[in-house]
Design a protein around this motif. Structure first.
Motif, short mmCIF file in Angstrom:
data_model
loop_
_atom_site.label_atom_id
_atom_site.label_comp_id
_atom_site.label_asym_id
_atom_site.label_seq_id
_atom_site.Cartn_x
_atom_site.Cartn_y
_atom_site.Cartn_z
N TRP A 1 3.10 -3.04 -5.43
CA TRP A 1 3.81 -1.81 -5.09
C TRP A 1 2.91 -0.85 -4.30
O TRP A 1 3.38 -0.16 -3.37
CB TRP A 1 4.34 -1.12 -6.35
CG TRP A 1 5.57 -1.76 -6.89
CD1 TRP A 1 5.70 -2.48 -8.04
CD2 TRP A 1 6.87 -1.73 -6.29
NE1 TRP A 1 6.99 -2.92 -8.20
CE2 TRP A 1 7.74 -2.47 -7.13
CE3 TRP A 1 7.38 -1.18 -5.12
CZ2 TRP A 1 9.09 -2.66 -6.85
CZ3 TRP A 1 8.74 -1.36 -4.83
CH2 TRP A 1 9.57 -2.09 -5.68
N MET A 2 1.64 -0.80 -4.64
CA MET A 2 0.71 0.05 -3.89
C MET A 2 0.58 -0.44 -2.45
O MET A 2 0.55 0.35 -1.50
CB MET A 2 -0.66 0.04 -4.58
CG MET A 2 -0.70 0.78 -5.90
SD MET A 2 -2.28 0.59 -6.76
CE MET A 2 -3.40 1.28 -5.55
N LEU A 3 0.53 -1.75 -2.28
CA LEU A 3 0.46 -2.31 -0.93
C LEU A 3 1.73 -2.01 -0.14
O LEU A 3 1.68 -1.69 1.05
CB LEU A 3 0.23 -3.82 -1.00
CG LEU A 3 -1.18 -4.28 -1.37
CD1 LEU A 3 -1.21 -5.79 -1.56
CD2 LEU A 3 -2.17 -3.86 -0.29
N ALA A 4 2.87 -2.11 -0.80
CA ALA A 4 4.14 -1.81 -0.12
C ALA A 4 4.17 -0.36 0.36
O ALA A 4 4.61 -0.06 1.47
CB ALA A 4 5.31 -2.09 -1.06
N ALA A 5 3.68 0.56 -0.49
CA ALA A 5 3.63 1.97 -0.10
C ALA A 5 2.66 2.18 1.06
O ALA A 5 2.95 2.95 1.99
CB ALA A 5 3.21 2.83 -1.29
#
Length: 421
Positions: free
Chosen positions: A241-245
């Motif tokens: 999720w951090m990478l997606a953000a």
């Protein structure tokens, strides 16, 4: 014979060779030869699928999003300005998708990478040989192939692919493929190193602005995937999720700073030309925003609205130079949503699979999809020929590993995933 492993390998090599070398085949032997080759391969593909019908699940045969996209393109034939021509172009689209689906079911990921690697090595070596012959030994451009003979001036060169941007795209695809070959020890270390050097050199000599962008994005994606694979499983979801953000934020920054980025790449003039093209295409998109003008694939001179666009611009474009604008123009917003769902679902599935499986070969699919997504901003290659085949092939491969349909039919066939997880 149709169900044998040797025939499957020969079919895969021939299919990749026909699509990677489509520009060369068309310029040397004519478009009829290329169409006959693809038609013959489609007949063989149907025979192979029939011969292997007991080991291939019909439910898992084709991704649902691919079926919907191809079906919408077929429906657009009925409101296009030239239904007969549109039907012929749709047939070509469906034929390449059929070849991709067949290859995806008869070869595993490593076998696919090896076959594509062999074809790309040959194509790039032939490109380099012809460029040297044209630009150094004979000092004569090969205009029938689109080779300008600029290798002595260190580019731009085109190879057997017609344009420098297409050569740059193929070079990046080759570098990903060769790197996976090297990491899986599928070829000798010397062959792997020479292949990577050849692909990198031709990518630089193409002088394509997209090559640097692709290299940065693919390199970043590779690093991110490496980090995710190294994270303990219980923390992997949060990292994803951090990478997606981070990707969303980088996309916004890249869009806002696009003028400065293009100026740094020396592509300001190219952007001006593309902006005029997209502005005029946008005028026609607004006239048919939902359904588009009908599927035609690459533009031909007599087709509308492409004829008028080129006439007003005083240029000769064969695509919209942007896959997303291309789909909007030809298939409308409905087609664009289907394309994004098609590629997006495949990317998410393949990324999750690559982050969980031990073998590095599973990284090939998401990295290829990232390459296709970024290239689509600059070219329409993902919608035709080898680009379309790679997109369909990656979607089939991603669906085999993670699909809601797996719950309907139980475990996959024994030969579907031969590599250890």
């Amino acid at each position: 014979m149709l169900g044998s492993a040797d025939f499957a390998r020969a079919f895969t090599l021939t299919t990749f060779a026909a699509l990677v070398g489509s520009h060369l085949i068309e310029r040397v032997s004519g478009v009829v030869t290329l169409r006959a080759a693809v038609a013959g391969l489609c007949v063989l593909a149907l025979g192979i699928l029939w011969a292997r019908r007991e080991e291939i699940s019909l439910v898992r045969l084709v991704p649902t999003t691919l079926l919907l996209l191809v079906a919408w393109a077929f429906a657009s034939v009925f409101w296009s300005s030239d239904p007969l021509t549109s039907l012929g172009r749709w047939t070509a689209m469906a034929a390449v998708a059929l070849l991709a689906v067949t290859v995806g079911h008869i070869r595993d990921t490593l076998q696919t990478v090896r076959a594509l690697g062999d074809v790309l090595r040959t194509a790039l070596a032939l490109s380099l040989a012809l460029e040297i012959l044209s630009g150094i030994l004979l000092d004569v451009p090969f205009r029938f192939l689109g080779i300008q003979g600029n290798i002595a001036a260190l580019g731009p060169i085109q190879g057997i692919f017609g344009t420098r941007n297409m050569l740059g795209f193929i070079a990046v695809v080759a570098m990903i493929t060769f790197a996976v070959e090297m990491r899986t020890q599928s070829v000798r270390p010397g062959t792997a190193a020479a292949s990577l050097t050849l692909a990198a050199a031709l990518g630089l000599l193409s002088a394509s602005p997209t090559v640097l962008v692709l290299a940065v994005v693919v390199g970043t994606a590779t690093a991110a995937l490496t980090v995710v694979r190294a994270v303990p499983p219980q923390r992997r979801g949060a990292v994803q999720w951090m990478l997606a953000a981070a990707v969303a934020a980088a996309s916004v920054v890249g869009y806002v700073q696009r003028a400065q980025i293009l100026d740094a790449l020396g592509a300001t003039d190219d952007l001006s030309m593309r902006t005029r093209l997209w502005s005029l295409a946008g005028f026609y998109i607004s006239r048919r925003p939902v359904q588009g003008w009908g599927w035609f694939g690459p533009w031909e001179a007599a087709e509308q609205p492409f004829f008028t666009i080129n006439l007003v611009l005083g240029q000769h474009h064969t695509t919209a130079l942007n896959a997303y604008a291309e789909v909007l123009l030809q298939l409308g917003w409905a087609g664009l949503l289907l394309l994004c769902a098609f590629g997006g679902v495949a990317l998410v599935r393949s990324w999750i699979t690559a982050s969980q499986r031990r073998s590095i070969v599973y990284a090939w699919t998401p990295l290829m999809l990232v390459t296709l997504a970024v290239t689509s901003v600059f070219e329409s290659v993902v919608l035709f020929g080898v680009g379309w085949m790679l997109l369909c092939l990656c979607a089939v491969r991603a669906g085999q590993s993670r699909s809601w349909r797996n719950r309907l039919v139980g475990d996959p066939p024994s030969g579907a995933f031969p590599l250890p997880g």
